[in-house]
Motif scaffolding. Structure first.
Motif, PDB file in Angstrom:
ATOM      1  N   ALA A 105      -2.555  37.908  15.227  1.00  0.00           N
ATOM      2  CA  ALA A 105      -1.884  36.665  15.580  1.00  0.00           C
ATOM      3  C   ALA A 105      -0.370  36.847  15.459  1.00  0.00           C
ATOM      4  O   ALA A 105       0.117  37.855  14.927  1.00  0.00           O
ATOM      5  CB  ALA A 105      -2.353  35.547  14.662  1.00  0.00           C
ATOM      6  N   THR A 106       0.372  35.874  15.933  1.00  0.00           N
ATOM      7  CA  THR A 106       1.831  35.989  15.949  1.00  0.00           C
ATOM      8  C   THR A 106       2.403  36.221  14.555  1.00  0.00           C
ATOM      9  O   THR A 106       3.272  37.074  14.354  1.00  0.00           O
ATOM     10  CB  THR A 106       2.448  34.713  16.552  1.00  0.00           C
ATOM     11  N   SER A 107       1.922  35.459  13.576  1.00  0.00           N
ATOM     12  CA  SER A 107       2.439  35.618  12.213  1.00  0.00           C
ATOM     13  C   SER A 107       2.067  36.985  11.641  1.00  0.00           C
ATOM     14  O   SER A 107       2.840  37.588  10.885  1.00  0.00           O
ATOM     15  CB  SER A 107       1.902  34.507  11.312  1.00  0.00           C
ATOM     16  N   VAL A 132       4.918  31.046  11.266  1.00  0.00           N
ATOM     17  CA  VAL A 132       4.058  29.872  11.066  1.00  0.00           C
ATOM     18  C   VAL A 132       4.855  28.578  11.219  1.00  0.00           C
ATOM     19  O   VAL A 132       4.328  27.553  11.664  1.00  0.00           O
ATOM     20  CB  VAL A 132       3.388  29.934   9.676  1.00  0.00           C
ATOM     21  N   HIS A 137       2.093  27.607  16.390  1.00  0.00           N
ATOM     22  CA  HIS A 137       1.203  28.557  15.724  1.00  0.00           C
ATOM     23  C   HIS A 137       0.416  27.890  14.600  1.00  0.00           C
ATOM     24  O   HIS A 137      -0.743  27.542  14.776  1.00  0.00           O
ATOM     25  CB  HIS A 137       2.020  29.752  15.201  1.00  0.00           C
TER      26      HIS A 137
END
Length: 276
Positions: A105-107, A132, A137
């Motif tokens: 995921a992005t985080s 986050v 997100h």
């Protein structure tokens, strides 16, 4: 560690009243790192030990709403997100467990980017929390929570119609990875019905979920269940972001350990100038 706990709490208290929970968690991570003489220990043992302290620090950075003399993470977090139904804190533990499982995921990517520069675990956690903090997100359950609040005051149909008019979609349905169904949703959502939470709010949730299922042939996702939990438990709308971040923390640190074994600074996109 009493020194870390004291530093984290003082950092949180120094923030203005309007600071968000994510602001407080980030401040807590910075404070914990500032007083940790082993902040740059990137060994397995070092990251594991620091990780336990860091995750505890993110919880302790939030002001308590109810006194909790309990070392269990979910129980302590419950007392910082709501003052209601203390017996139902295992619901929060279930949410933390189902949200801990994740891919890139992005985080998580942000955490690995920081780790690739050989940043220590505190900085890795801070990088992930920064991702986050973006509204796209970790905060998806906030819109779901608000949908239930609107349904309580105006009815399920009016609330769903308004969010569709405003956003063009209903929050909490469909998922990029879980195409057919999201098992995380089922594990958490089904347990709400047998909880001791506010029955009136549980009825609102059931009504909204039923109307969404009638109109949208797409399975609900974990954000619908998380928003339902925060609403039913009388938490603030942004509580889901807190739960999401704390649940992912162990994963971020695990990813950092993997990244420390890779070639450093391996994430280096090449920009290509296009004249206009």
């Amino acid at each position: 560690d009493a020194t870390v706990v004291d530093a984290v709490r003082r950092a949180s208290l120094a923030l203005p009243a309007h600071a968000t929970p994510t602001d407080r968690m980030m401040a807590g991570v910075v404070a914990a790192g500032a007083v940790d003489p082993f902040r740059d220990d990137r060994s397995l043992e070092g990251v594991t030990t620091t990780g336990r302290s860091l995750i505890r620090a993110t919880v302790d950075s939030l002001p308590p709403l109810a006194e909790v003399d309990d070392d269990r993470l979910a129980r302590r977090l419950w007392g910082r997100l709501t003052d209601r139904s203390p017996a139902d804190w295992p619901l929060l533990e279930r949410a933390l467990i189902v949200l801990a499982d994740h891919g890139m995921a992005t985080s998580t990517l942000a955490a690995r980017l920081a780790a690739s520069t050989r940043a220590g675990p505190h900085a890795v956690m801070l990088a992930a929390l920064g991702a986050v903090a973006g509204p796209l997100h970790g905060a998806a359950s906030r819109t779901v929570h608000q949908l239930f609040v609107d349904a309580e005051h105006h009815g399920a149909d009016a609330a769903i119609a308004e969010v569709m008019r405003r956003d063009g979609r209903v929050p909490g349905v469909g998922h990029f990875i879980h195409k057919t169904d999201d098992p995380r949703h089922d594990l958490l959502f089904d347990s709400l019905a047998t909880s001791g939470l506010d029955e009136r709010r549980l009825d609102v949730i059931a009504g909204v979920a039923s109307r969404i299922a009638d109109r949208i042939p797409v399975a609900p996702n974990i954000d619908l269940a998380l928003g339902a939990l925060t609403y039913a438990a009388g938490m603030d709308a942004d509580a889901g972001e807190v739960v999401f971040a704390i649940a992912r923390s162990a994963g971020w640190l695990a990813h950092s350990l993997e990244e420390y074994d890779e070639a450093p600074i391996r994430f280096r996109p090449v920009g290509r100038y296009v004249a206009r």
